[in-house]
Design a protein around this motif. Structure first.
Motif, PDB file in Angstrom:
ATOM      1  N   PRO A  63       0.803  -1.234   0.000  1.00 25.21           N
ATOM      2  CA  PRO A  63       0.000   0.000   0.000  1.00 25.21           C
ATOM      3  C   PRO A  63       0.836   1.285   0.000  1.00 25.21           C
ATOM      4  O   PRO A  63       0.341   2.332  -0.409  1.00 25.21           O
ATOM      5  N   LYS A  64       2.084   1.235   0.431  1.00 26.19           N
ATOM      6  CA  LYS A  64       2.933   2.427   0.482  1.00 26.19           C
ATOM      7  C   LYS A  64       3.761   2.604  -0.784  1.00 26.19           C
ATOM      8  O   LYS A  64       4.805   3.236  -0.759  1.00 26.19           O
ATOM      9  N   LEU A  65       3.297   2.078  -1.876  1.00 27.76           N
ATOM     10  CA  LEU A  65       4.052   2.078  -3.122  1.00 27.76           C
ATOM     11  C   LEU A  65       4.173   3.494  -3.702  1.00 27.76           C
ATOM     12  O   LEU A  65       3.187   4.225  -3.790  1.00 27.76           O
ATOM     13  N   ASP A  66       5.391   3.873  -4.075  1.00 29.01           N
ATOM     14  CA  ASP A  66       5.643   5.165  -4.711  1.00 29.01           C
ATOM     15  C   ASP A  66       5.651   4.954  -6.223  1.00 29.01           C
ATOM     16  O   ASP A  66       6.498   4.242  -6.756  1.00 29.01           O
ATOM     17  N   LEU A  67       4.697   5.565  -6.924  1.00 31.61           N
ATOM     18  CA  LEU A  67       4.565   5.337  -8.362  1.00 31.61           C
ATOM     19  C   LEU A  67       5.714   5.935  -9.169  1.00 31.61           C
ATOM     20  O   LEU A  67       5.916   5.561 -10.322  1.00 31.61           O
ATOM     21  N   ASN A  68       6.477   6.854  -8.590  1.00 25.31           N
ATOM     22  CA  ASN A  68       7.624   7.416  -9.312  1.00 25.31           C
ATOM     23  C   ASN A  68       8.779   6.430  -9.389  1.00 25.31           C
ATOM     24  O   ASN A  68       9.701   6.609 -10.182  1.00 25.31           O
ATOM     25  N   GLN A  69       8.743   5.385  -8.569  1.00 27.41           N
ATOM     26  CA  GLN A  69       9.804   4.380  -8.560  1.00 27.41           C
ATOM     27  C   GLN A  69       9.400   3.087  -9.271  1.00 27.41           C
ATOM     28  O   GLN A  69      10.135   2.108  -9.225  1.00 27.41           O
ATOM     29  N   VAL A  70       8.241   3.070  -9.909  1.00 28.21           N
ATOM     30  CA  VAL A  70       7.732   1.858 -10.553  1.00 28.21           C
ATOM     31  C   VAL A  70       7.928   1.973 -12.061  1.00 28.21           C
ATOM     32  O   VAL A  70       7.604   2.991 -12.666  1.00 28.21           O
ATOM     33  N   TYR A  71       8.484   0.916 -12.659  1.00 24.46           N
ATOM     34  CA  TYR A  71       8.785   0.892 -14.090  1.00 24.46           C
ATOM     35  C   TYR A  71       8.064  -0.263 -14.765  1.00 24.46           C
ATOM     36  O   TYR A  71       7.808  -1.292 -14.145  1.00 24.46           O
ATOM     37  N   VAL A  72       7.770  -0.097 -16.047  1.00 25.91           N
ATOM     38  CA  VAL A  72       7.221  -1.178 -16.867  1.00 25.91           C
ATOM     39  C   VAL A  72       8.409  -2.012 -17.330  1.00 25.91           C
ATOM     40  O   VAL A  72       9.233  -1.554 -18.119  1.00 25.91           O
ATOM     41  N   THR A  73       8.538  -3.230 -16.813  1.00 25.62           N
ATOM     42  CA  THR A  73       9.700  -4.051 -17.147  1.00 25.62           C
ATOM     43  C   THR A  73       9.446  -4.994 -18.307  1.00 25.62           C
ATOM     44  O   THR A  73      10.339  -5.269 -19.098  1.00 25.62           O
ATOM     45  N   LYS A  74       8.220  -5.492 -18.415  1.00 25.99           N
ATOM     46  CA  LYS A  74       7.926  -6.478 -19.454  1.00 25.99           C
ATOM     47  C   LYS A  74       6.585  -6.139 -20.068  1.00 25.99           C
ATOM     48  O   LYS A  74       5.600  -5.915 -19.352  1.00 25.99           O
ATOM     49  N   ALA A  75       6.527  -6.052 -21.384  1.00 29.61           N
ATOM     50  CA  ALA A  75       5.286  -5.762 -22.088  1.00 29.61           C
ATOM     51  C   ALA A  75       5.283  -6.561 -23.382  1.00 29.61           C
ATOM     52  O   ALA A  75       6.110  -6.324 -24.267  1.00 29.61           O
ATOM     53  N   THR A  76       4.374  -7.527 -23.476  1.00 30.78           N
ATOM     54  CA  THR A  76       4.332  -8.388 -24.654  1.00 30.78           C
ATOM     55  C   THR A  76       2.919  -8.494 -25.195  1.00 30.78           C
ATOM     56  O   THR A  76       1.943  -8.340 -24.461  1.00 30.78           O
ATOM     57  N   ALA A  77       2.833  -8.771 -26.480  1.00 34.66           N
ATOM     58  CA  ALA A  77       1.550  -9.037 -27.139  1.00 34.66           C
ATOM     59  C   ALA A  77       1.718 -10.293 -27.985  1.00 34.66           C
ATOM     60  O   ALA A  77       2.566 -10.347 -28.872  1.00 34.66           O
ATOM     61  N   ASP A  78       0.926 -11.291 -27.678  1.00 39.25           N
ATOM     62  CA  ASP A  78       0.971 -12.558 -28.402  1.00 39.25           C
ATOM     63  C   ASP A  78      -0.308 -12.712 -29.221  1.00 39.25           C
ATOM     64  O   ASP A  78      -1.345 -12.157 -28.889  1.00 39.25           O
ATOM     65  N   VAL A  79      -0.217 -13.505 -30.260  1.00 41.34           N
ATOM     66  CA  VAL A  79      -1.354 -13.723 -31.153  1.00 41.34           C
ATOM     67  C   VAL A  79      -2.386 -14.606 -30.464  1.00 41.34           C
ATOM     68  O   VAL A  79      -2.051 -15.603 -29.839  1.00 41.34           O
ATOM     69  N   GLY A  80      -3.643 -14.209 -30.562  1.00 42.04           N
ATOM     70  CA  GLY A  80      -4.746 -14.995 -30.024  1.00 42.04           C
ATOM     71  C   GLY A  80      -5.472 -15.714 -31.149  1.00 42.04           C
ATOM     72  O   GLY A  80      -5.046 -15.681 -32.314  1.00 42.04           O
TER      73      GLY A  80
END
Length: 112
Positions: A63-80
């Motif tokens: 709950p005490k998460l600082d959004l300025n320190q959060v990064y998108v590390t993995k982002a993928t799109a696979d075929v459905g």
């Protein structure tokens, strides 16, 4: 601290979703949200909702998460799966229409 979110069977092709995901990969969550809100791509709406879900999942864990320190590390799109529909054409022919779907997954991580 990491959190994941997955969207399955999203309408639209995976190739077009990857164009949007390439823009937000390895960026801060706040920067990624602003990029998605200004993007004119159709996939950016679903990806924005998915990013908000991943942030909510992370805030449940910490709950005490600082959004300025959060990064998108993995982002993928696979075929459905492809939905196949038919459209009537001239002289009794049928034309095949392929409606693409994709599975999009995001992973965010906070730097400690």
């Amino acid at each position: 601290m990491e959190a994941k979110a997955t969207l399955r069977f999203a309408r639209g092709s995976a190739r077009k979703a990857r164009l949007v995901l390439d823009q937000i990969r390895n960026k801060r969550v706040t920067d990624a949200q602003s990029i998605l809100s200004l993007s004119r791509k159709r996939a950016s709406v679903n990806i924005g909702k998915l990013l908000a879900s991943a942030v909510a999942n992370a805030q449940v864990k910490d709950p005490k998460l600082d959004l300025n320190q959060v990064y998108v590390t993995k982002a993928t799109a696979d075929v459905g799966p492809v939905m196949k529909r038919y459209m009537p054409r001239a002289q009794g022919r049928a034309y095949l229409i392929r409606k693409q779907t994709c599975h999009i997954s995001l992973e965010i991580k906070s730097l400690e």
